[in-house]
Design a protein around this motif. Structure first.
Motif, PDB file in Angstrom:
ATOM      1  N   SER A  11       7.898   1.973   6.698  1.00 24.06           N
ATOM      2  CA  SER A  11       7.248   2.459   7.863  1.00 24.06           C
ATOM      3  C   SER A  11       5.896   3.038   7.715  1.00 24.06           C
ATOM      4  CB  SER A  11       8.268   3.352   8.632  1.00 24.06           C
ATOM      5  OG  SER A  11       8.778   4.344   7.847  1.00 24.06           O
ATOM      6  N   GLY A  17       8.584   5.123  15.387  1.00 26.88           N
ATOM      7  CA  GLY A  17       9.782   4.207  14.997  1.00 26.88           C
ATOM      8  C   GLY A  17      10.555   4.591  14.249  1.00 26.88           C
ATOM      9  N   GLN A  18      11.844   4.216  13.800  1.00 34.13           N
ATOM     10  CA  GLN A  18      12.619   4.541  12.934  1.00 34.13           C
ATOM     11  C   GLN A  18      11.842   4.189  11.463  1.00 34.13           C
ATOM     12  OE1 GLN A  18      15.365   5.954  13.758  1.00 34.13           O
ATOM     13  NE2 GLN A  18      16.601   6.086  11.635  1.00 34.13           N
ATOM     14  N   PHE A  20      11.837   3.688   7.838  1.00 33.56           N
ATOM     15  CA  PHE A  20      12.389   2.720   6.470  1.00 33.56           C
ATOM     16  C   PHE A  20      11.478   2.460   5.222  1.00 33.56           C
ATOM     17  CE2 PHE A  20       9.610  -0.159   8.981  1.00 33.56           C
ATOM     18  CZ  PHE A  20       9.254  -1.161   8.144  1.00 33.56           C
TER      19      PHE A  20
END
Length: 114
Positions: A11, A17-18, A20
């Motif tokens: 990410s 956003g989430q 990762f």
């Protein structure tokens, strides 16, 4: 940078956003690794292909900043899947006389030892 922004391996802080990280997920499966997190984990090291030639002083400073960020976080090894990033940061670290080791993620996953 290209691994994040083009290959989407992890990410990006500028995109909501989430969080990762595919490489970290792989490395979490290796016994004996302790992770540290630099203050700016997705900041570019400054190599960027021709950027390092056309903007050499900026490229060097970005590389030095990246190495310092890793070392300030307590990193002993800097692991990446991008050889150009590793070589650039290693060169910066050597000129800074910084105590850090650089290793490709494939070497870690293949069982390389210090």
């Amino acid at each position: 940078c290209s691994a994040l922004r083009h290959l989407k391996e992890a990410s990006m802080s500028e995109v909501a956003g989430q969080p990762f990280s595919k490489p970290r997920t792989l490395l979490e499966g290796v016994k004996g690794i302790e992770f540290v997190k630099p203050s700016r984990p997705d900041e570019c090291c400054g190599f960027g292909g021709t950027f390092s030639v056309t903007e050499e002083p900026v490229s060097v400073r970005m590389g030095q900043d990246k190495v310092r960020d890793h070392l300030n976080a307590g990193a002993q090894y800097i692991v990446s899947g991008d050889m150009s990033c590793l070589m650039h940061q290693q060169g910066c670290a050597e000129r800074m006389k910084a105590d850090a080791r650089f290793i490709h993620i494939a070497q870690v996953l293949n069982g390389a030892r210090a």
